[in-house]
Design an enzyme around this catalytic site. Structure first.
Site, PDB file in Angstrom:
ATOM      1  N   ARG A 100     -63.412  65.121  29.526  1.00 29.66           N
ATOM      2  CA  ARG A 100     -64.194  64.381  30.514  1.00 29.66           C
ATOM      3  C   ARG A 100     -63.528  64.476  31.888  1.00 29.66           C
ATOM      4  O   ARG A 100     -62.285  64.507  31.971  1.00 29.66           O
ATOM      5  CB  ARG A 100     -64.244  62.912  30.053  1.00 29.66           C
ATOM      6  N   THR A 374     -77.416  67.366  31.310  1.00 23.76           N
ATOM      7  CA  THR A 374     -76.288  67.437  30.411  1.00 23.76           C
ATOM      8  C   THR A 374     -76.781  68.403  29.366  1.00 23.76           C
ATOM      9  O   THR A 374     -77.967  68.698  29.313  1.00 23.76           O
ATOM     10  CB  THR A 374     -76.070  66.032  29.811  1.00 23.76           C
ATOM     11  N   THR A 392     -71.445  68.102  30.632  1.00 19.88           N
ATOM     12  CA  THR A 392     -72.345  67.576  31.663  1.00 19.88           C
ATOM     13  C   THR A 392     -71.795  67.713  33.073  1.00 19.88           C
ATOM     14  O   THR A 392     -70.586  67.673  33.292  1.00 19.88           O
ATOM     15  CB  THR A 392     -72.625  66.077  31.393  1.00 19.88           C
ATOM     16  N   ASN A 394     -73.551  65.645  34.962  1.00 20.14           N
ATOM     17  CA  ASN A 394     -74.260  64.381  35.148  1.00 20.14           C
ATOM     18  C   ASN A 394     -75.703  64.666  35.557  1.00 20.14           C
ATOM     19  O   ASN A 394     -76.496  65.034  34.716  1.00 20.14           O
ATOM     20  CB  ASN A 394     -73.552  63.441  36.126  1.00 20.14           C
ATOM     21  N   ASP A 416     -71.063  57.620  36.975  1.00 21.82           N
ATOM     22  CA  ASP A 416     -71.022  56.978  35.655  1.00 21.82           C
ATOM     23  C   ASP A 416     -70.074  55.779  35.636  1.00 21.82           C
ATOM     24  O   ASP A 416     -70.031  55.029  34.655  1.00 21.82           O
ATOM     25  CB  ASP A 416     -70.608  57.984  34.560  1.00 21.82           C
ATOM     26  N   SER A 445     -69.082  57.133  29.354  1.00 24.53           N
ATOM     27  CA  SER A 445     -70.139  58.107  29.059  1.00 24.53           C
ATOM     28  C   SER A 445     -71.039  57.585  27.941  1.00 24.53           C
ATOM     29  O   SER A 445     -70.646  56.705  27.178  1.00 24.53           O
ATOM     30  CB  SER A 445     -69.490  59.413  28.604  1.00 24.53           C
ATOM     31  N   SER A 446     -72.224  58.160  27.852  1.00 20.20           N
ATOM     32  CA  SER A 446     -73.095  57.862  26.712  1.00 20.20           C
ATOM     33  C   SER A 446     -73.160  59.037  25.735  1.00 20.20           C
ATOM     34  O   SER A 446     -73.849  58.964  24.711  1.00 20.20           O
ATOM     35  CB  SER A 446     -74.523  57.572  27.189  1.00 20.20           C
ATOM     36  N   GLY A 465     -79.303  63.034  27.869  1.00 22.77           N
ATOM     37  CA  GLY A 465     -80.297  61.964  28.037  1.00 22.77           C
ATOM     38  C   GLY A 465     -79.707  60.665  28.548  1.00 22.77           C
ATOM     39  O   GLY A 465     -80.310  59.602  28.386  1.00 22.77           O
ATOM     40  N   GLY A 466     -78.507  60.728  29.153  1.00 18.09           N
ATOM     41  CA  GLY A 466     -77.926  59.524  29.751  1.00 18.09           C
ATOM     42  C   GLY A 466     -77.919  58.370  28.772  1.00 18.09           C
ATOM     43  O   GLY A 466     -77.549  58.520  27.601  1.00 18.09           O
TER      44      GLY A 466
HETATM   45  O1  DON Z   1     -71.779  60.998  30.391  1.00 11.77           O
HETATM   46  C1  DON Z   1     -72.885  60.493  30.508  1.00 11.77           C
HETATM   47  O2  DON Z   1     -73.287  59.570  29.823  1.00 11.77           O
HETATM   48  C2  DON Z   1     -73.853  61.055  31.522  1.00 11.77           C
HETATM   49  N1  DON Z   1     -73.138  61.720  32.567  1.00 11.77           N
HETATM   50  C3  DON Z   1     -74.789  61.960  30.792  1.00 11.77           C
HETATM   51  C4  DON Z   1     -75.892  62.409  31.664  1.00 11.77           C
HETATM   52  C5  DON Z   1     -77.011  62.969  30.911  1.00 11.77           C
HETATM   53  O3  DON Z   1     -77.054  62.991  29.719  1.00 11.77           O
HETATM   54  C6  DON Z   1     -78.104  63.494  31.704  1.00 11.77           C
HETATM   55  N2  DON Z   1     -79.007  64.234  30.855  1.00 11.77           N
HETATM   56  N3  DON Z   1     -80.118  64.298  30.678  1.00 11.77           N
END
Ligand code: DON
Length: 563
Positions: A100, A374, A392, A394, A416, A445-446, A465-466
């Protein structure tokens, strides 16, 4: 008695026992086929090429993520970071490689606020200040030196070839470039690379990434240290500073990949191996399933089943904002959050006939989310080694700012962090002190790369997908454990709740008309699903019949292969 057994016989008995034990350790099932699922067919093929050359799943993971950095440059990138969940079959070890991004040393808690303490719009998403120190390249080096079988040079070769020769621009990538056009206009390299001839290129245009290829060639030749030290690092720092960023040579030289123990959970006999903090996803997955384990989901009517899943999601997302952040900086009450007793308490507040308003839950807030970009990929080799990788920048292309002459696109992972307590980030997530900005800290992060193991077999899964990611992994797990195929898991319509806003996000087809009406009757407010969310990549291996399967989310341009 034993004294009378001749020494030689005793020795050979020990030897046999030792060999049996060693064999038992290594005696993991081996799949009849290898499989790769990723967000673009050329990246999947790059991974297969490396398996064909004798590489293992870890080498293939490097090849896939480097190739994704070419063909899906909005997500995987030299400037990105990510997580790689690994399983090594020779000794059964599971490990979580945390590559990360970290905040630069000059980062401060309030760096995204103005003098009045208000969030400066766009600063944490569209400026060079938004960029964390990238970890993906270091992650490749770590995978190659600790787990791979081939030299990095070989695993990076397919990505270099594609970057040099180019590939035809496809519709989704074209849309994504168009969406970030104004940002690409801001740097000469952004314009030259993604807006050749001054415009978004047409479909089928052969997109080449020569600067990117040159940097990858340098890494191939001189190792990943050449990215973080010396003249290349200086070029990066100078370039970032010219864009008003705050990176230093010390930041790059000090970047460290961290190995962490994956979280282990259990759901109705299945073993969950998943992402620990600084991901919030594994906790959400295990706690969510712990809550749901109190119901016979298969025996509930479909409305009640979906209702209790929504209520579990509401509760796990409430805890995210309150407790979670980089475990190297904050104490996370992990034992409590993962405990079945804790889940039983959460379950006790669920009424089957009514939605609980999120405001009735104690404590802090979190709010609506949505992913931008991502990418996830899953790899299984014929030895049984496996990788679930999620990387990602982001947002789509991160900041979409390119550092001159490096091929590096700056991420906007700093968003984030909870840039101000209570102020929603781009996914409408808010957080507390646990996720405040601090030097060298990893933003929460998610991303939830996960293995599920049950009597049926194995599933490797994950998605971008955040804030929606943990939900997608929970739904995928429930579906697979109820018998769904890999193709069904990735295609199944999804629904999501993240505590705040107090609403259910639902894809078309997630609820029938009657289910929707019945859920609304119970007090749920239902909204549409953000179109860009979700790109799940799944591998399944059913032990019966030794059936290996792979599937890419039909919503996007992915490609999966079994060989
Ligand atoms: O680490 C995270 O949770 C975010 N940066 C992820 C972003 C993400 O999945 C965007 N995608 N669609």
């Amino acid at each position: 008695m034993s004294a009378r057994v001749p020494a030689a016989r005793r020795l050979s008995a020990f030897l046999i026992l030792f060999l049996l034990l060693a064999a038992a350790q290594a005696d993991e099932r081996k799949p009849s086929h290898a499989a790769i699922a990723s967000a673009y067919p050329l990246a999947t093929a790059a991974g297969m090429e490396i398996l064909d050359q004798g590489g293992n799943a870890f080498d293939a993971a490097i090849a896939v993520s480097a190739a994704l950095a070419v063909v899906e440059p909005k997500a995987s990138s030299l400037g990105a970071g990510g997580f790689f969940l690994l399983h090594r079959s020779s000794d059964g070890v599971n490990v979580f490689v945390d590559a990360r991004e970290v905040a630069p040393l000059a980062a401060t808690r309030d760096m995204f606020l103005d003098e009045a303490g208000q969030v400066v719009k766009g600063r944490s998403t569209a400026t060079a200040l938004a960029a964390g120190i990238p970890g993906e390249v270091a992650g490749w080096g770590h995978l190659a030196s600790r787990y791979g079988r081939l030299p990095l040079r070989q695993s990076l070769a397919p990505a270099i070839r594609i970057a040099r020769q180019g590939f035809p621009l496809y519709a989704q990538l074209r849309d994504e470039i168009a969406a970030k056009r104004a940002q690409f206009e801001k740097t000469p390299d952004g314009r030259r690379t993604f807006l050749p001839h001054g415009d978004v290129p047409p479909l089928g245009y052969v997109l080449r990434l020569p600067d990117f290829a040159r940097t990858l060639e340098m890494i191939s030749r001189a190792g990943v240290d050449s990215f973080y030290h010396g003249s290349f690092a200086r070029k990066l720092v100078d370039g970032v500073r010219k864009l008003d960023g705050i990176w230093s040579l010390e930041d790059l030289a000090g970047y460290q990949v961290t190995e962490r123990k994956p979280l282990i959970g259990e759901y109705r006999g299945a073993r969950i191996v998943t992402a620990p903090p600084p991901s919030s996803g594994g906790i959400a997955l295990i706690d969510g399933l712990n809550i749901l384990s109190g119901y016979e989901l298969g025996k509930l009517d479909s409305v009640t089943r979906k209702h209790v899943i929504i209520e579990a999601l509401r509760r796990v997302h409430r805890d995210r904002a309150e407790y979670l952040g980089d475990p190297d900086f904050v104490d996370i009450p992990l034992d409590r959050l993962l405990s079945p007793y804790y889940a039983a308490g959460q379950r006790a507040s669920i009424r089957l006939d009514r939605a609980m308003p999120s405001d009735m839950l104690p404590g802090y807030t979190s709010a609506a989310g949505g992913g931008r970009q991502t990418t996830h990929f899953s790899v299984l080799d014929r030895e049984g080694n496996r990788v679930a990788g999620t990387v990602t920048l982001n947002a789509w292309f991160g900041t979409a700012l390119m550092v001159t002459g490096t091929g590096v696109i700056l991420n906007n992972e700093m968003d984030d962090f909870a840039i101000k307590p209570g102020a929603p980030n781009m996914y409408q997530l808010v957080g507390a002190d646990a996720n405040a900005v601090a030097p060298r800290k990893r933003p929460l992060s998610s991303m939830t790369p996960t293995f599920i193991e049950s009597d049926r077999g194995l599933m490797i899964l994950g998605s971008p997908g955040g804030s929606f990611i943990p939900t997608m992994v929970i739904l995928g797990t429930l579906n697979w454990l109820s018998g769904a195929s890999a193709a069904d898991v990735v295609a199944a319509p999804r629904f999501h709740h993240q505590y705040q806003p107090d609403a259910v996000f639902a894809e078309d087809g997630a609820f029938t008309g009657e289910e929707r009406a019945a859920l609304e009757q119970r007090g749920h407010s239902i909204r549409g699903w953000p179109a860009t969310i979700g790109n799940m990549q799944v591998i399944t291996w059913d032990y019966a019949g030794d059936q290996v399967d792979a599937a890419s989310d039909p919503r996007r341009a992915g490609g999966s292969l079994v060989k």
